[in-house]
Write a protein that holds these residues in place. Structure first.
Motif, PDB file in Angstrom:
ATOM      1  N   VAL A 106      18.106  28.720  39.711  1.00  0.00           N
ATOM      2  CA  VAL A 106      17.802  29.375  40.996  1.00  0.00           C
ATOM      3  C   VAL A 106      17.003  28.417  41.892  1.00  0.00           C
ATOM      4  N   ILE A 107      16.010  27.759  41.301  1.00  0.00           N
ATOM      5  CA  ILE A 107      15.183  26.806  42.061  1.00  0.00           C
ATOM      6  C   ILE A 107      16.044  25.649  42.566  1.00  0.00           C
ATOM      7  N   GLN A 108      16.934  25.151  41.716  1.00  0.00           N
ATOM      8  CA  GLN A 108      17.835  24.063  42.091  1.00  0.00           C
ATOM      9  C   GLN A 108      18.773  24.504  43.210  1.00  0.00           C
ATOM     10  N   ALA A 109      19.268  25.733  43.118  1.00  0.00           N
ATOM     11  CA  ALA A 109      20.162  26.272  44.148  1.00  0.00           C
ATOM     12  C   ALA A 109      19.429  26.385  45.485  1.00  0.00           C
ATOM     13  N   GLY A 110      18.155  26.785  45.430  1.00  0.00           N
ATOM     14  CA  GLY A 110      17.346  26.876  46.649  1.00  0.00           C
ATOM     15  C   GLY A 110      17.152  25.512  47.293  1.00  0.00           C
ATOM     16  N   ARG A 111      16.916  24.535  46.459  1.00  0.00           N
ATOM     17  CA  ARG A 111      16.719  23.159  46.946  1.00  0.00           C
ATOM     18  C   ARG A 111      18.018  22.620  47.574  1.00  0.00           C
ATOM     19  N   GLU A 112      19.130  22.842  46.875  1.00  0.00           N
ATOM     20  CA  GLU A 112      20.428  22.361  47.377  1.00  0.00           C
ATOM     21  C   GLU A 112      20.805  23.031  48.692  1.00  0.00           C
ATOM     22  N   TYR A 113      20.457  24.307  48.822  1.00  0.00           N
ATOM     23  CA  TYR A 113      20.746  25.042  50.061  1.00  0.00           C
ATOM     24  C   TYR A 113      19.994  24.414  51.240  1.00  0.00           C
ATOM     25  N   GLU A 115      18.760  21.343  51.420  1.00  0.00           N
ATOM     26  CA  GLU A 115      19.288  19.989  51.659  1.00  0.00           C
ATOM     27  C   GLU A 115      20.603  20.045  52.432  1.00  0.00           C
ATOM     28  N   HIS A 116      21.447  21.000  52.104  1.00  0.00           N
ATOM     29  CA  HIS A 116      22.723  21.167  52.808  1.00  0.00           C
ATOM     30  C   HIS A 116      22.479  21.523  54.280  1.00  0.00           C
ATOM     31  N   ASN A 117      21.536  22.427  54.500  1.00  0.00           N
ATOM     32  CA  ASN A 117      21.194  22.815  55.875  1.00  0.00           C
ATOM     33  C   ASN A 117      20.666  21.630  56.683  1.00  0.00           C
ATOM     34  N   MET A 118      19.860  20.793  56.014  1.00  0.00           N
ATOM     35  CA  MET A 118      19.314  19.601  56.686  1.00  0.00           C
ATOM     36  C   MET A 118      20.449  18.660  57.122  1.00  0.00           C
ATOM     37  N   LYS A 123      23.892  16.369  61.329  1.00  0.00           N
ATOM     38  CA  LYS A 123      25.255  16.117  61.851  1.00  0.00           C
ATOM     39  C   LYS A 123      25.363  16.578  63.293  1.00  0.00           C
ATOM     40  N   GLN A 124      24.815  17.776  63.541  1.00  0.00           N
ATOM     41  CA  GLN A 124      24.860  18.342  64.889  1.00  0.00           C
ATOM     42  C   GLN A 124      24.026  17.511  65.858  1.00  0.00           C
ATOM     43  N   LEU A 125      22.859  17.051  65.390  1.00  0.00           N
ATOM     44  CA  LEU A 125      21.988  16.214  66.233  1.00  0.00           C
ATOM     45  C   LEU A 125      22.678  14.895  66.581  1.00  0.00           C
ATOM     46  N   LYS A 126      23.364  14.321  65.600  1.00  0.00           N
ATOM     47  CA  LYS A 126      24.091  13.065  65.822  1.00  0.00           C
ATOM     48  C   LYS A 126      25.209  13.283  66.836  1.00  0.00           C
ATOM     49  N   GLY A 129      23.954  13.413  70.175  1.00  0.00           N
ATOM     50  CA  GLY A 129      23.315  12.170  70.617  1.00  0.00           C
ATOM     51  C   GLY A 129      21.800  12.238  70.609  1.00  0.00           C
ATOM     52  N   LYS A 130      21.258  13.075  69.733  1.00  0.00           N
ATOM     53  CA  LYS A 130      19.797  13.236  69.649  1.00  0.00           C
ATOM     54  C   LYS A 130      19.262  12.579  68.375  1.00  0.00           C
ATOM     55  N   PRO A 131      17.944  12.293  68.338  1.00  0.00           N
ATOM     56  CA  PRO A 131      17.352  11.702  67.122  1.00  0.00           C
ATOM     57  C   PRO A 131      17.578  12.611  65.913  1.00  0.00           C
ATOM     58  N   GLN A 132      17.981  12.010  64.823  1.00  0.00           N
ATOM     59  CA  GLN A 132      18.319  12.782  63.623  1.00  0.00           C
ATOM     60  C   GLN A 132      17.084  13.057  62.769  1.00  0.00           C
ATOM     61  N   PHE A 133      16.177  13.820  63.347  1.00  0.00           N
ATOM     62  CA  PHE A 133      14.973  14.208  62.605  1.00  0.00           C
ATOM     63  C   PHE A 133      14.860  15.728  62.626  1.00  0.00           C
ATOM     64  N   VAL A 134      14.707  16.322  61.448  1.00  0.00           N
ATOM     65  CA  VAL A 134      14.525  17.772  61.352  1.00  0.00           C
ATOM     66  C   VAL A 134      13.171  18.043  60.710  1.00  0.00           C
ATOM     67  N   GLU A 135      12.657  19.233  60.926  1.00  0.00           N
ATOM     68  CA  GLU A 135      11.293  19.529  60.450  1.00  0.00           C
ATOM     69  C   GLU A 135      11.173  19.432  58.925  1.00  0.00           C
ATOM     70  N   GLU A 136      12.305  19.682  58.220  1.00  0.00           N
ATOM     71  CA  GLU A 136      12.252  19.609  56.753  1.00  0.00           C
ATOM     72  C   GLU A 136      12.122  18.184  56.231  1.00  0.00           C
ATOM     73  N   ASP A 137      12.191  17.186  57.143  1.00  0.00           N
ATOM     74  CA  ASP A 137      11.948  15.803  56.717  1.00  0.00           C
ATOM     75  C   ASP A 137      10.487  15.634  56.297  1.00  0.00           C
ATOM     76  N   ASP A 138       9.642  16.499  56.820  1.00  0.00           N
ATOM     77  CA  ASP A 138       8.244  16.501  56.386  1.00  0.00           C
ATOM     78  C   ASP A 138       8.191  17.149  55.002  1.00  0.00           C
ATOM     79  N   PRO A 139       7.653  16.476  54.003  1.00  0.00           N
ATOM     80  CA  PRO A 139       7.662  17.002  52.632  1.00  0.00           C
ATOM     81  C   PRO A 139       7.075  18.411  52.497  1.00  0.00           C
TER      82      PRO A 139
END
Length: 238
Positions: A106-113, A115-118, A123-126, A129-139
């Motif tokens: 379950v924990i692994q599935a949550g993590r993969e979900y 990561e997939h969203n990120m 992809k959408q930011l690219k 034409g915007k910088p490819q930084f999302v808030e989840e990049d912050d640990p």
């Protein structure tokens, strides 16, 4: 990278803070609003990493169970008992290989979900034409996102489990009712048969008496006589 290091430090600080909570703070943590769902994750209850060894798990359980034990919290024994039960249940779940694997999955599935969203967001930011930084990049933000998603998955599984349990209970109840109904019907049939057999001789005797009476009445009955008018002789005319 500039934000990664403070984030990692924050995670460590939070983990350190949580691991040294007082008895009262641990009881409050384990019984906070929504704890029935928070506590579905046994690693969250014990505040231990899924990769922890069995020895580390045992050590953590002992430390935490002593901390929240009712004997140590005699000013609030009822809440302490509930907190202790949550810790005990989490530890027992992790001692079961299947339960532990399920929790890890379950924990692994949550993590993969997350990561997939990120990846999808980047992809959408690219594309835009915007910088490819999302808030989840912050640990720390990543940790929070995984925590929320994991909790959601545990909650969904628990809801499904309760639904299955309710369905099973309903089916068992219905089967039991049918069983009782069948037994009652069989009992009624047995009682009817018993009553029928017990009264059979009386019914046969009554029938014989009735038939005998009927035959006697026939014998005593005289045939009806009808008065016949006298024959009149026709005089021959001369």
């Amino acid at each position: 990278e500039g934000t990664a290091e403070p984030g990692q430090n924050m995670v460590k600080q939070i983990e350190k803070r949580d691991s040294v909570l007082t008895s009262k703070q641990q009881i409050d943590r384990l019984l906070r609003p929504g704890s029935s769902y928070f506590n579905l994750n046994p690693f969250e209850v014990l505040q231990i990493d899924p990769e922890a060894t069995d020895e580390e798990l045992k050590k953590r359980f002992r430390a935490l169970s002593i901390l929240v034990h009712p004997d140590k919290n005699q000013d609030d024994p009822d809440r302490a008992q509930l907190a202790f039960e949550a810790v005990d249940k989490a530890y027992k779940n992790l001692l079961e290989p299947e339960q532990k694997k399920r929790a890890v999955d379950v924990i692994q599935a949550g993590r993969e979900y997350v990561e997939h969203n990120m990846k999808e967001k980047k992809k959408q930011l690219k594309k835009d034409g915007k910088p490819q930084f999302v808030e989840e990049d912050d640990p720390e933000m990543f940790r929070q996102a995984v925590y929320k998603q994991t909790m959601k998955l545990f909650a969904e599984l628990e809801i499904k489990r309760k639904e299955r349990e309710a369905k099973d209970m309903h089916e068992r109840k219905r089967a039991r009712e049918e069983e009782i109904e069948t037994a009652e019907k069989a009992k009624r049939e047995r009682e009817w048969q018993k009553n029928f057999e017990e009264t059979r001789d009386g019914r046969v005797d009554s029938w014989r008496s009735f038939q005998a009476g009927k035959g006697k009445a026939k014998k005593e009955k005289k045939p009806r006589s009808f008065l016949k008018p006298p024959k009149v002789k026709m005089e021959q005319r001369e």
